[in-house]
Design a protein around this motif. Structure first.
Motif, PDB file in Angstrom:
ATOM      1  N   THR A 231       1.900  38.591  91.301  1.00  0.00           N
ATOM      2  CA  THR A 231       3.303  37.988  91.104  1.00  0.00           C
ATOM      3  C   THR A 231       4.355  39.086  90.666  1.00  0.00           C
ATOM      4  N   THR A 232       5.583  38.411  90.839  1.00  0.00           N
ATOM      5  CA  THR A 232       6.899  39.640  90.422  1.00  0.00           C
ATOM      6  C   THR A 232       7.034  39.418  89.028  1.00  0.00           C
ATOM      7  N   SER A 233       8.198  40.434  88.638  1.00  0.00           N
ATOM      8  CA  SER A 233       8.550  40.447  87.557  1.00  0.00           C
ATOM      9  C   SER A 233       9.289  39.329  86.816  1.00  0.00           C
ATOM     10  N   ASN A 234       9.880  38.414  87.898  1.00  0.00           N
ATOM     11  CA  ASN A 234      10.360  37.260  87.505  1.00  0.00           C
ATOM     12  C   ASN A 234       9.292  36.203  87.543  1.00  0.00           C
ATOM     13  N   GLY A 235       8.041  36.304  87.692  1.00  0.00           N
ATOM     14  CA  GLY A 235       7.078  35.243  87.615  1.00  0.00           C
ATOM     15  C   GLY A 235       6.875  34.397  88.542  1.00  0.00           C
ATOM     16  N   ARG A 236       7.115  35.066  89.839  1.00  0.00           N
ATOM     17  CA  ARG A 236       7.079  34.085  91.046  1.00  0.00           C
ATOM     18  C   ARG A 236       5.825  34.594  91.931  1.00  0.00           C
ATOM     19  N   SER A 237       5.243  33.913  92.831  1.00  0.00           N
ATOM     20  CA  SER A 237       4.349  34.296  93.512  1.00  0.00           C
ATOM     21  C   SER A 237       4.647  35.134  94.782  1.00  0.00           C
ATOM     22  N   VAL A 238       3.834  36.504  95.031  1.00  0.00           N
ATOM     23  CA  VAL A 238       4.573  37.174  95.830  1.00  0.00           C
ATOM     24  C   VAL A 238       3.951  36.577  97.299  1.00  0.00           C
ATOM     25  N   PHE A 239       2.990  35.945  97.435  1.00  0.00           N
ATOM     26  CA  PHE A 239       2.144  35.366  98.422  1.00  0.00           C
ATOM     27  C   PHE A 239       3.381  34.309  99.187  1.00  0.00           C
ATOM     28  N   TRP A 240       3.824  33.329  98.262  1.00  0.00           N
ATOM     29  CA  TRP A 240       4.605  32.528  98.729  1.00  0.00           C
ATOM     30  C   TRP A 240       6.088  32.824  99.109  1.00  0.00           C
TER      31      TRP A 240
ATOM     32  N   SER B  46       9.978  27.758  93.454  1.00  0.00           N
ATOM     33  CA  SER B  46      10.966  28.124  93.594  1.00  0.00           C
ATOM     34  C   SER B  46      11.381  28.464  91.935  1.00  0.00           C
ATOM     35  N   TYR B  47      10.656  28.126  91.048  1.00  0.00           N
ATOM     36  CA  TYR B  47      10.746  28.163  89.685  1.00  0.00           C
ATOM     37  C   TYR B  47      10.520  29.691  89.066  1.00  0.00           C
ATOM     38  N   TRP B  48      11.161  30.141  88.303  1.00  0.00           N
ATOM     39  CA  TRP B  48      11.115  31.204  87.532  1.00  0.00           C
ATOM     40  C   TRP B  48       9.972  31.233  86.453  1.00  0.00           C
ATOM     41  N   TYR B  49       9.408  32.366  86.247  1.00  0.00           N
ATOM     42  CA  TYR B  49       8.407  32.233  85.138  1.00  0.00           C
ATOM     43  C   TYR B  49       7.397  31.191  85.227  1.00  0.00           C
ATOM     44  N   HIS B  50       6.881  30.904  86.329  1.00  0.00           N
ATOM     45  CA  HIS B  50       6.211  29.582  86.407  1.00  0.00           C
ATOM     46  C   HIS B  50       4.790  30.276  86.114  1.00  0.00           C
ATOM     47  N   PHE B  51       4.637  31.630  86.721  1.00  0.00           N
ATOM     48  CA  PHE B  51       3.235  32.366  86.719  1.00  0.00           C
ATOM     49  C   PHE B  51       3.556  33.507  85.552  1.00  0.00           C
TER      50      PHE B  51
ATOM     51  N   ALA C 287      18.709  21.710  77.552  1.00  0.00           N
ATOM     52  CA  ALA C 287      17.799  21.794  78.591  1.00  0.00           C
ATOM     53  C   ALA C 287      17.617  23.198  78.819  1.00  0.00           C
ATOM     54  N   ILE C 288      18.322  24.231  78.021  1.00  0.00           N
ATOM     55  CA  ILE C 288      17.778  25.548  77.852  1.00  0.00           C
ATOM     56  C   ILE C 288      16.687  26.021  77.077  1.00  0.00           C
ATOM     57  N   ASP C 289      15.878  26.644  77.411  1.00  0.00           N
ATOM     58  CA  ASP C 289      14.778  27.252  76.545  1.00  0.00           C
ATOM     59  C   ASP C 289      14.791  28.531  76.289  1.00  0.00           C
ATOM     60  N   TYR C 290      15.478  28.639  75.149  1.00  0.00           N
ATOM     61  CA  TYR C 290      15.576  30.430  74.775  1.00  0.00           C
ATOM     62  C   TYR C 290      14.525  31.313  74.703  1.00  0.00           C
ATOM     63  N   LYS C 291      13.353  30.592  74.412  1.00  0.00           N
ATOM     64  CA  LYS C 291      12.100  31.567  74.461  1.00  0.00           C
ATOM     65  C   LYS C 291      11.947  32.178  75.713  1.00  0.00           C
ATOM     66  N   VAL C 292      12.256  31.388  76.658  1.00  0.00           N
ATOM     67  CA  VAL C 292      11.974  31.867  78.219  1.00  0.00           C
ATOM     68  C   VAL C 292      12.950  33.243  78.443  1.00  0.00           C
ATOM     69  N   ILE C 293      14.238  32.815  77.874  1.00  0.00           N
ATOM     70  CA  ILE C 293      15.139  34.028  78.119  1.00  0.00           C
ATOM     71  C   ILE C 293      14.792  35.269  77.428  1.00  0.00           C
ATOM     72  N   PHE C 294      14.392  35.101  75.935  1.00  0.00           N
ATOM     73  CA  PHE C 294      13.803  36.085  75.062  1.00  0.00           C
ATOM     74  C   PHE C 294      12.858  36.759  75.825  1.00  0.00           C
ATOM     75  N   ASP C 295      11.814  35.997  76.205  1.00  0.00           N
ATOM     76  CA  ASP C 295      10.740  36.936  76.995  1.00  0.00           C
ATOM     77  C   ASP C 295      11.150  37.574  78.317  1.00  0.00           C
ATOM     78  N   ALA C 296      12.110  37.029  78.810  1.00  0.00           N
ATOM     79  CA  ALA C 296      12.702  37.595  80.171  1.00  0.00           C
ATOM     80  C   ALA C 296      13.274  39.020  79.786  1.00  0.00           C
ATOM     81  N   TYR C 297      13.900  38.973  78.745  1.00  0.00           N
ATOM     82  CA  TYR C 297      14.586  40.338  78.632  1.00  0.00           C
ATOM     83  C   TYR C 297      13.624  41.213  77.743  1.00  0.00           C
ATOM     84  N   LYS C 298      12.544  40.772  77.300  1.00  0.00           N
ATOM     85  CA  LYS C 298      11.562  41.531  76.320  1.00  0.00           C
ATOM     86  C   LYS C 298      11.236  42.795  77.038  1.00  0.00           C
TER      87      LYS C 298
END
Lengths: 338, 752, 294
Positions: free
Chosen positions: C71-80, C49-54, B348-359
């Protein structure tokens, strides 16, 4: 010779003072004990995990846990420990700090205390003076330009989160106009030299400035303004105004005199709390003080150090309030002891 | 009239405050100023003589409560904050060269010598070494260290380590020591080899002539310390904010080996936060620190002299940390005792998202890692590539994005191996196979109808848990798992309360050697007793044991599930074999492979990645920081082998120098030998004949190895000296003035 | 009975806003605008509530509501985030002010007017709580309650350190009121203590109390920001404090992401401005003489 009922009152007040200190200490101790933190676990588990060191022999580790509890004086039931710490509290000798072993609690505190006291006494009193004067002046000249500017400043500066405010200060004075270095300072050995003064000034200006701005324009300004407005609506003030007294006279004799009583109480308590340090200021400005020490001690579960610092603060505040209670009648002759 | 005025005042508030905010937030970004450093050094020392390092890279938070605590073996961890004690002052018997896995002979003349039954270790010390106070260093000091630790139980860790392992210690001559072990242990020399960190991982020798005089070892602070390293302490701040170290001019290394470090002074300062570090380095008040991936991009923007792992080019990230980052399951608890559940959560973990987050902007990031071994030579070639077929069975991503593959190739790693596929269907199937079902709200339910909850715990701070745990929690939530994330200061107490479900830890990893560190040593079921580090490895030692064999302390806090673990005996046997096999023996490779296969099959931990760390050196005053292409040492400041990084530095011409040498120190080639202890039947002084191990199986390992190079960098960098952008400042001031004047005029006009 | 009088009087006049003065109106208007903005949080989409949705760190654009503030650095909407943060922070503030100010008010008035043993005991209690340094106490409590923390509990924690201050201040004011002629007259004319409290003392304290409530609300929001800075707030939830926490975590200020930094700060300023105006408005209303000063 003091009248008899006064002596009785004094004695009673001092009794209350002692009871207050005792209760506050007990509350702190109980809360510390409820905290889910165990310093022995912290030292052993953390030092082994962070460094990857393994021991292999579980029996040896168990022995080590016991030895540690023994040396740290953490063995025994809740009551036994309480008595032991109460004993340390009464002698004001908290023994060896666990975090800073083998330094004693006094030693560790003595490194930081001068810094904290120097910064906070100075900035607390200054912000109190500035805040109260501004508060009174603003309510006296309500509607004037100066009043409006000051109010706007207060309203804009006060709610900005301290973190942002501090960072902006550091930015402006540490980076754009690099007046104040970001690296910590080195105190010259000769404390009477000009260099010493400059160094201290360099270390203290930014944190003091932040405390003064937030303190003076925040709480002190608002509370003194609220009280000043109350007084302005009083009959005696109206009468004074109708008599055509100069504004300065009104400010000095009518306003300030009357808002001083509650404000001095608050100031005295505030001065008592300085022994707790100013955690956020210390973290943000990298200032050495008791706040960060206390925070480290709380996080690690270092009971002797936490109780050592907190006790100082408790005594400071309790004594300050006691003195204020005893001095009330001197400031406000209308209040008499009953 | 008042009405109007009020209206305007309000709009002016809003205007002014927004303007101030915008101004404050944008103006600083358009300036770069070279500030005059105001370092806490005695007057008269030029900037070029001082190497400034952030103390936070050595100890968490950057400063300890007592700056004068220099006694290694004191209980607690206060010495970690003295900046340089273990690196510049303490010296181990051997160093491990972390770039190649070789042994560096430091205080010794020979590698460790074992007896054939591995019950005795002979150590031959180098002749002619002296302490920083001039006293000669001999076998007496080494023996004294062991006896000192043995004598005082109140020293805790040091006492336990010696009494567990050492039977007796004896002097053969002034430079030869014989250590008799309680049990055969071919790993014992690691206790005296600097592989990682320093104390409490490996021992340091303490000076006999100083310590024998003290009466109460528990109260002794050892300040100023008497050293064997090239630096000595000059002064420390009473509040612990800085430590100043000075080069020892009559150091034994200079006399015997010709090593002379270039920096005259090394200053460790605590700056307190990443923001302050960034600003300080932009001001050139700081020469070396570690940044998080969020802040490294800021410093690379602000300071053209900042060097990351490949100078200013891709990749910035240094990925050779010895630890991997894991999500460890509490496998004693239902439903985490079920292998299917653990695998489902992995998928259920997507490593690509993690990779991008630390990029970071250059494109470097963490290294996805499917196995709990470090991804570098030789572990990568032996185990990660070696288990490729095995991994393929577990749904390894066969079509990873090309940018991740490119990155792995640049690092010299196997680009076919990234991580497990993000496969929600498979995860769903696995969960359903053990009776889980989805409720009407989309959330997973246990077979008995309860909501499937996961309590994920993690440390706060820059310990690489961030943002990993947040992303994982997020992805599990999207999958329908109810995650309760706890990021807590009191992390260790929480871990040892056993009540968590998944914890962020780093038990895996390894060094550039054939063996797999201490990692599997604790997995044996005989270790399922109180006092063992049960939670640290996720209770593997207790897995499959009947509940009554689980320690009382654990059973008190959680309900232990009954589990069938058919490979229990096999695992125990493997661990026993692992402990008995010397770490340099090639036979260990197959044992580790088997151990890893079992670990993979049951997925005890989810190994997510080898972390990307951003070690940034400022080349404004000091040049020659180790980089990907000139990897003469690892930029690993928290390890005491950081000394070798410092030995490779030389001053640039930009800062005034007085006493620093202009050339980097040269470490003689002869010091570095193959990491292979000698095995002998007799003590080395009795007979000089030394027999090497008879078992020699050649294993072929292909590696693109960058050899130790210390070359002078000849590239002339043409830089513009940054100045204040006065035009912009004036323009902004003018604009402000105009706006203010216009506003004022308007108000007045309205008032009338 | 006295309470009813005061409350009736207050409400009757609040309805007749014409009497309430401009400041109050202006303040209330801003406050309601912020509130309406906050109430938009009920429309929060589930994916918020999801991260990196945006896309990460996207500057503001008008393509959809989610991107109005970027949006923020963790891909969330600042507005909401902001709309949720307003509501959550206000909940904390209201819980704190309701608890702390009223406990402080009751204890302060009682001990001020009654004097004697009651005064001694109450002040002894108050002093004990004041004597323990506030921030460390909050930190310890937050650590203890971490596993079960929620917005209400956070409010309770903050009010534990706030109430003694209100009590002390109110007692000081009561003490000086007690010696005033009208109180002494009332006492001599045989009024009961409760009646004196409600009809003679309470109206004079109300102004301070209103300011105090608003101050405590702001103090609570500030305290939450402080706790969040140390990572002790509920970082999984959007509050003004946690927004600042993430800003700091990602170095948004140094990264020049103004669209993420300005909204929470501007909200804090506007919130403060509105509450401040409301409090001065209330003071002017309760104290009609203040209106003449201009």
């Amino acid at each position: 010779m003091l009248p008899k009922h006064l002596i009785k009152y004094f004695l009673f007040r001092i009794l209350i003072l002692l009871a207050t200190i005792f209760t506050a200490f007990t509350i702190t101790f109980v809360i510390l004990k409820i905290m889910p933190i165990d310093i022995v676990n912290n030292i052993i588990a953390r030092s082994m995990a962070v460094t990857g060191a393994a021991l292999g022999d579980p029996e040896a580790v168990r022995r080590m846990y016991e030895i540690y509890y023994e040396i740290f004086g953490l063995k025994g039931t809740f009551i036994e420990q309480y008595v032991s710490f109460l004993n340390r509290f009464l002698t004001m000798d908290f023994g060896i700090s666990i975090l800073a072993r083998p330094a004693t609690v006094q030693e560790v505190i003595s490194y930081r205390l001068p810094w904290t006291v120097a910064l906070l006494v100075f900035s607390t009193i200054l912000s109190w003076v500035i805040g109260n004067i501004i508060g009174a002046v603003v309510s006296l000249f309500e509607g004037s330009k100066l009043s409006n500017i000051l109010q706007s400043l207060a309203i804009i500066l006060y709610p900005i989160p301290y973190y942002v405010f501090a960072l902006v200060l550091i930015y402006i004075f540490g980076y754009i106009i690099p007046l104040f270095s970001l690296t910590p300072i080195r105190l010259p050995s000769n404390i009477f030299s000009l260099e010493f003064i400059i160094t201290v000034f360099r270390a203290m200006t930014l944190p003091a400035l932040s405390i003064i701005v937030i303190g003076a324009l925040g709480w002190w300004f608002l509370s003194s303004r609220a009280m000043a407005l109350n007084i302005i609506s009083e009959d005696f003030y109206l009468y004074g105004e109708i008599r055509g007294l100069p504004k300065l006279h009104l400010l000095k004799k009518y306003l300030l005199k009357n808002i001083l009583l509650p404000q001095i109480t608050a100031l005295s308590i505030n001065l008592g709390t300085i022994f707790g340090g100013a955690l956020l200021t210390e973290i943000l400005f990298n200032y050495p003080g008791l706040g960060t020490l206390l925070y480290q001690a709380v996080n690690a579960g270092d009971y002797p150090l936490v109780l050592g610092i907190v006790s100082m603060s408790i005594i400071g505040v309790a004594v300050a309030t006691c003195i204020m209670d005893l001095l009330y009648p001197l400031i406000d002759p209308r209040i008499r002891y009953r | 009239m008042r009405k109007n005025w009020l209206k305007h005042r309000l709009s002016i508030y809003v205007l002014v405050c927004n303007f101030i905010l915008l101004a404050v937030l944008t103006i600083p970004n358009s300036f770069t100023v070279t500030a005059m450093p105001q370092l806490p050094i005695p007057p008269g020392i030029p900037r070029g003589d001082v190497l400034v390092i952030e103390n936070g890279v050595v100890c968490p938070g950057g400063w300890g409560p007592d700056p004068y605590q220099f006694n290694y073996y004191q209980v607690g961890w206060a010495t970690a904050c003295t900046g340089f004690l273990q690196t510049g002052c303490g010296s181990p018997l051997w160093y491990m060269n972390l770039t190649s896995g070789e042994l560096i002979l430091w205080l010794t003349e020979k590698p460790p010598i074992y007896s054939t039954d591995y019950k005795t270790l002979w150590i031959m010390l180098r002749k002619g070494i002296s302490w920083s106070d001039g006293h000669p260093f001999t076998a007496d000091d080494l023996i004294f260290t062991i006896e000192y630790c043995r004598k005082y139980p109140e020293l805790g860790l040091c006492n336990v380590r010696i009494t567990t392992n050492v039977e007796s210690v004896r002097k053969l001559d002034d430079y030869t020591v014989e250590i008799k072990l309680k049990e055969p242990n071919p790993y014992y020399h690691y206790e005296w080899t600097m592989r990682h960190y320093g104390w409490p991982v490996n021992f340091y020798v303490i000076p006999k002539h100083v310590f024998e005089k003290i009466e109460d070892p528990v109260k002794y602070k050892f300040y100023p310390p008497v050293c064997l390293g090239p630096y000595k302490i000059v002064d420390a701040d009473p509040t612990g904010k800085w430590y100043l170290w000075e080069r020892l001019e009559n150091w034994w290394g200079t006399k015997l080996l010709g090593i002379k470090p270039s920096p005259k002074y090394i200053l460790f300062v605590a700056l307190g936060s990443q923001e302050r570090s960034v600003i300080a380095m932009a001001n050139n008040e700081l020469d070396f620190t570690e940044f998080t991936s969020e802040y490294v991009r800021i410093i690379m923007d602000r300071n053209p002299y900042a060097w990351a792992w490949n100078k200013r080019d891709f990749p910035w990230a240094w990925t050779r940390d010895e630890g991997t980052r894991e999500l460890v399951f509490n496998i004693l608890k239902y439903p985490f005792n079920l292998t299917e559940v653990r695998w489902a959560l992995t998928y259920a973990i997507d490593y690509k998202v993690i990779f991008d987050a630390y990029k970071t902007p250059d494109g470097s990031s963490i290294v996805p890692n499917p196995l709990p071994v470090s991804r570098f030579y030789p572990l990568e070639q032996l185990y990660v590539s070696g288990l490729k077929t095995e991994l393929m069975k577990y749904n390894l991503d066969t079509t990873p994005p090309s940018y991740i593959q490119d990155y792995l190739r640049v690092l010299g790693l196997d680009d076919a191996i990234t991580w497990y596929k993000h496969d929600l269907e498979k995860a769903e199937e696995l969960l359903k196979s053990v009776g889980f079902y989805r409720g009407s709200d989309g959330k997973w339910r246990l077979p008995d109808g309860k909501i499937f909850e996961v309590n994920l715990i993690s440390l706060p701070g820059a310990e690489f848990s961030f943002p990993l745990v947040h992303i994982v929690a997020d992805q599990w939530r999207r999958f329908g798992v109810d995650v309760k994330l706890e990021v807590i200061e009191a992390y260790w107490d929480r871990v040892y309360s056993h009540t968590w479900d998944v914890a962020f830890e780093w038990p895996g990893g390894g060094f550039p050697t054939l063996d797999w560190w201490e990692t599997p040593r604790e997995w044996h079921s005989k270790n399922c007793v109180p006092g063992a580090r049960l939670p640290w490895v996720g209770y593997i030692m207790c897995y499959g044991l009947p509940p009554e064999k689980i320690p009382e302390g654990v059973r008190k806090n959680i309900e232990v599930a009954k589990t069938v673990f058919p490979d229990r005996e096999k695992l125990d046997n493997l661990v026993e074999k692992y402990i008995d096999t010397p770490p340099w023996d090639p036979r260990i490779v197959d044992i580790v492979k088997d151990l890893l296969s079992i670990h993979l099959k049951y997925k005890f931990w989810i190994t997510v990645f080898s972390p990307a760390r951003y070690m940034v050196g400022n080349s404004y005053c000091w040049e020659g920081w180790p980089t990907l292409k000139e990897r003469y040492a690892e930029p690993k400041p928290y390890c005491s082998s950081f000394l070798f990084t410092i030995l490779g530095l030389k001053p640039s011409e930009r800062c005034p120098i007085k006493e620093s040498t202009t050339e980097p120190a040269k470490v003689p080639k002869g010091l570095t030998v193959e990491l292979k202890p000698l095995v002998s039947e007799y003590p080395p002084t009795v007979t000089p004949t030394v027999i090497t191990t008879p078992t020699m199986i050649t294993i072929t390992v292909v590696e693109e190895r960058t050899r130790t190079i210390i070359s002078t960098i000849t590239t002339k960098v043409v830089e513009e000296v940054p100045t204040i952008d006065w035009t912009l400042l004036i323009t902004m001031a003018l604009v402000t003035l105009v706006i203010g004047a216009a506003g004022g005029y308007l108000i007045r006009a309205r008032k009338k | 009975m006295g309470v009813r009088l005061v409350v009736q009087g207050l409400f009757k006049n609040i309805i007749k806003t014409r009497k309430m003065g401009l400041k109050f109106k202006a303040g209330a208007t801003i406050f309601f605008v912020i509130m309406i903005f906050g109430l938009l949080s009920f429309l929060t989409p589930h994916y918020h509530s999801y991260w990196y949705h945006f896309p990460q760190a996207h500057p503001p654009s008008l393509q959809s509501v989610d991107f109005i503030f970027g949006t923020t650095s963790n891909g969330r909407s600042v507005f909401w985030s902001l709309t949720n943060a307003i509501v959550n922070s206000l909940i904390i503030a209201v819980v704190t002010s309701m608890l702390a100010c009223h406990i402080g008010l009751i204890i302060g008035i009682l001990s001020g007017i009654k004097g004697g043993v009651i005064d001694k005991i109450m002040m002894f209690l108050t002093d004990s709580f004041i004597a323990i340094p506030g921030l460390p106490l909050t930190i310890m409590l937050a650590m203890i309650l971490k596993p079960i923390i929620n917005l209400f509990l956070l409010g309770v924690i903050i009010s534990i350190i706030s109430w003694p201050w209100s009590a002390r201040m109110i007692r000081a004011i009561t003490l000086s009121l007690r010696e005033k002629d009208f109180v002494i007259f009332a006492k001599f004319s045989g009024m009961s203590t409760w009646k004196i409290i409600f009809s003679e003392i309470f109206p004079h304290i109300l102004g301070f109390h209103a300011t105090n409530i608003i101050n405590t609300m702001l103090g609570a929001i500030g305290a939450e920001v402080g706790l969040a800075f140390l990572g002790l707030s509920i970082i999984e939830m959007d509050t003004l404090g946690t927004m600042i926490y993430w800003i700091q975590r990602y170095g948004a200020i140094l990264q020049n992401m103004w669209w993420w930094v300005v909204p929470p700060i501007a909200t804090l300023i506007l919130l403060f401005l509105s509450l401040y105006l409301v409090s001065t408005g209330i003071q002017e209303f309760l104290n009609p003489r203040l209106r003449r000063v201009k």
